[in-house]
Design a protein around this motif. Structure first.
Motif, mmCIF file in Angstrom:
data_model
loop_
_atom_site.group_PDB
_atom_site.id
_atom_site.type_symbol
_atom_site.label_atom_id
_atom_site.label_comp_id
_atom_site.label_asym_id
_atom_site.label_seq_id
_atom_site.Cartn_x
_atom_site.Cartn_y
_atom_site.Cartn_z
ATOM 1 N N HIS A 148 -3.162 -4.200 -3.348
ATOM 2 C CA HIS A 148 -2.163 -3.226 -3.667
ATOM 3 C C HIS A 148 -2.592 -1.793 -3.556
ATOM 4 O O HIS A 148 -3.740 -1.666 -3.849
ATOM 5 C CB HIS A 148 -1.678 -3.966 -5.011
ATOM 6 C CG HIS A 148 -0.843 -5.028 -4.869
ATOM 7 N ND1 HIS A 148 -1.392 -6.371 -4.823
ATOM 8 C CD2 HIS A 148 0.707 -5.420 -4.871
ATOM 9 C CE1 HIS A 148 -0.113 -7.328 -4.730
ATOM 10 N NE2 HIS A 148 0.712 -6.841 -4.641
ATOM 11 N N ARG A 149 -1.872 -0.972 -3.545
ATOM 12 C CA ARG A 149 -2.141 0.482 -3.638
ATOM 13 C C ARG A 149 -3.088 0.838 -4.855
ATOM 14 O O ARG A 149 -4.068 1.648 -4.800
ATOM 15 C CB ARG A 149 -1.067 1.377 -3.458
ATOM 16 C CG ARG A 149 -0.998 2.761 -3.474
ATOM 17 C CD ARG A 149 0.003 3.690 -3.115
ATOM 18 N NE ARG A 149 -0.666 5.013 -3.094
ATOM 19 C CZ ARG A 149 -0.869 5.336 -1.818
ATOM 20 N NH1 ARG A 149 -0.764 4.730 -0.734
ATOM 21 N NH2 ARG A 149 -1.224 6.579 -1.482
ATOM 22 N N GLU A 176 0.222 5.127 4.529
ATOM 23 C CA GLU A 176 -0.147 6.618 4.061
ATOM 24 C C GLU A 176 0.289 7.784 4.985
ATOM 25 O O GLU A 176 0.615 8.820 4.797
ATOM 26 C CB GLU A 176 -1.840 6.629 3.983
ATOM 27 C CG GLU A 176 -2.388 7.550 3.423
ATOM 28 C CD GLU A 176 -2.237 7.476 1.749
ATOM 29 O OE1 GLU A 176 -2.614 8.620 1.174
ATOM 30 O OE2 GLU A 176 -1.561 6.662 1.278
ATOM 31 N N LEU A 228 0.684 -1.163 -0.009
ATOM 32 C CA LEU A 228 -0.025 -0.068 -0.230
ATOM 33 C C LEU A 228 0.835 1.219 -0.060
ATOM 34 O O LEU A 228 0.208 2.439 0.367
ATOM 35 C CB LEU A 228 -0.927 -0.087 1.274
ATOM 36 C CG LEU A 228 -2.106 -1.062 1.044
ATOM 37 C CD1 LEU A 228 -2.865 -1.287 2.436
ATOM 38 C CD2 LEU A 228 -3.141 -0.680 -0.169
ATOM 39 N N GLY A 229 2.190 1.259 -0.315
ATOM 40 C CA GLY A 229 2.796 2.392 -0.575
ATOM 41 C C GLY A 229 3.928 2.778 -0.081
ATOM 42 O O GLY A 229 4.714 3.814 -0.234
ATOM 43 N N GLY A 238 -2.019 -0.155 5.789
ATOM 44 C CA GLY A 238 -2.432 0.989 5.109
ATOM 45 C C GLY A 238 -2.414 2.068 5.820
ATOM 46 O O GLY A 238 -1.839 3.272 5.106
ATOM 47 N N ALA A 244 -8.857 -0.115 2.287
ATOM 48 C CA ALA A 244 -7.920 -1.257 2.002
ATOM 49 C C ALA A 244 -8.331 -2.246 2.828
ATOM 50 O O ALA A 244 -8.615 -3.446 2.026
ATOM 51 C CB ALA A 244 -6.436 -0.990 2.463
#
Length: 314
Positions: free
Chosen positions: A308-309, A275, A62-63, A271, A292
């Motif tokens: 996934h993002r 973020e 998620l990034g 997530g 998410a």
């Protein structure tokens, strides 16, 4: 927490997870068995899990750039877990291998209503020590966010939270599983305390059935010293009591048809951490984690269900 801890953006956002790695042994059955009862199940699967591993995978997908501090056994399960983390691009330089303890396992039953019951055998997770944390001081100093749970020894969790405070990193504690109240002096080390409703009830002494109950529990936990309290409420969403906000906010979850809730909380935390590390506002990070988690519960399994993002709607 320092401003630097929230300075990440995109691929430079860094999350370090200090926590557990388990091989999940998952059986699906019509319902959860009663004591002494034997049920016929629908299916069985063996998949990588553990709260630490799940949250690390979620943050990576998620990034965030993720590093993992933990321990597996010198056995096939340990090799599979390490390989699965590396396949997600997670830095495993601080992942130890125990010469004598087996890799942790979780025995999971999921019923037709998508509820689950879980028994964990810690194995090598019990060997993640304060020394394991102290040896990774440089790694922790590079993190934007440090994430911990309670599936490793309490003294190790405390060491990680203390390191986060000393290094001015943002700290997240997912107090799971919560069998008793947290030590009083832990709260000042926690920037974001993120329990589910059962864990929040254990920690606060307040039974939680509604968002208003969650607000009272969050107030009690914040009064103990946690800077921010975010209580996840399953299908009812999240109640967030943030720094500078005495009222708090109930944030409903997206409506979905749940298939398996096993990794929902871990997906939310991964997530949210990713973020937050990317520099988003806290409310936006919560909402992203909710989206998410909502997608994760529409799929079976723990790590296999984590999105996934690119799959998360803006």
């Amino acid at each position: 927490m320092s401003d630097n801890a929230l300075s990440g953006s995109g691929a430079s956002a860094r999350v370090t997870v200090v926590g557990s790695l388990n091989m999940d042994l998952v059986a699906r059955a019509p319902r959860l068995p009663m004591p002494g009862e034997t049920l016929a199940g629908h299916a069985f699967a063996q998949v990588p899990g553990g709260k630490g591993g799940n949250q690390a995978v979620a943050a990576a997908r998620l990034g965030a750039h993720v590093t993992m501090i933990g321990c597996v056994g010198n056995d096939p399960n340990g090799a599979i877990l390490k390989a699965s983390l590396e396949a997600e691009g997670i830095d495993c330089a601080a992942l130890a291998t125990s010469p004598d303890a087996p890799t942790g396992v979780a025995l999971i039953i999921v019923d037709d209503a998508s509820q689950n019951a879980i028994v964990i055998v810690a194995g090598s997770n019990a060997q993640v020590s304060p020394a394991s944390v102290h040896a990774q001081e440089a790694m922790l100093a590079r993190a934007d966010v440090i994430v911990c749970q309670l599936e490793t020894p309490p003294e190790t969790v405390r060491a990680a939270l203390e390191a986060g405070r000393r290094l001015a990193r943002t700290t997240i504690l997912n107090p799971a599983p919560a069998a008793s109240a947290l030590p009083a002096d832990w709260f000042a080390l926690i920037d974001y305390l993120i329990p589910n409703e059962l864990e929040a009830a254990t920690l606060s002494g307040i039974d939680i059935a509604t968002p208003d109950d969650a607000r009272r529990a969050a107030l009690a936990l914040k009064a103990k010293g946690a800077r921010n309290v975010v209580i996840t409420l399953g299908a009812q969403g999240v109640f967030a009591l943030l720094d500078g906000d005495d009222a708090g906010q109930h944030m409903p979850s997206p409506k979905v048809e749940a298939v398996d809730t096993t990794a929902a909380g871990d997906t939310f935390i991964g997530g949210f951490a990713a973020e937050l590390a990317r520099g988003s506002a806290v409310a936006d990070a919560i909402a992203f984690g909710q989206r998410a988690a909502a997608l994760a519960v529409t799929r079976e399994g723990a790590q296999p269900s984590i999105p996934h993002r690119g799959e998360i709607a803006a």
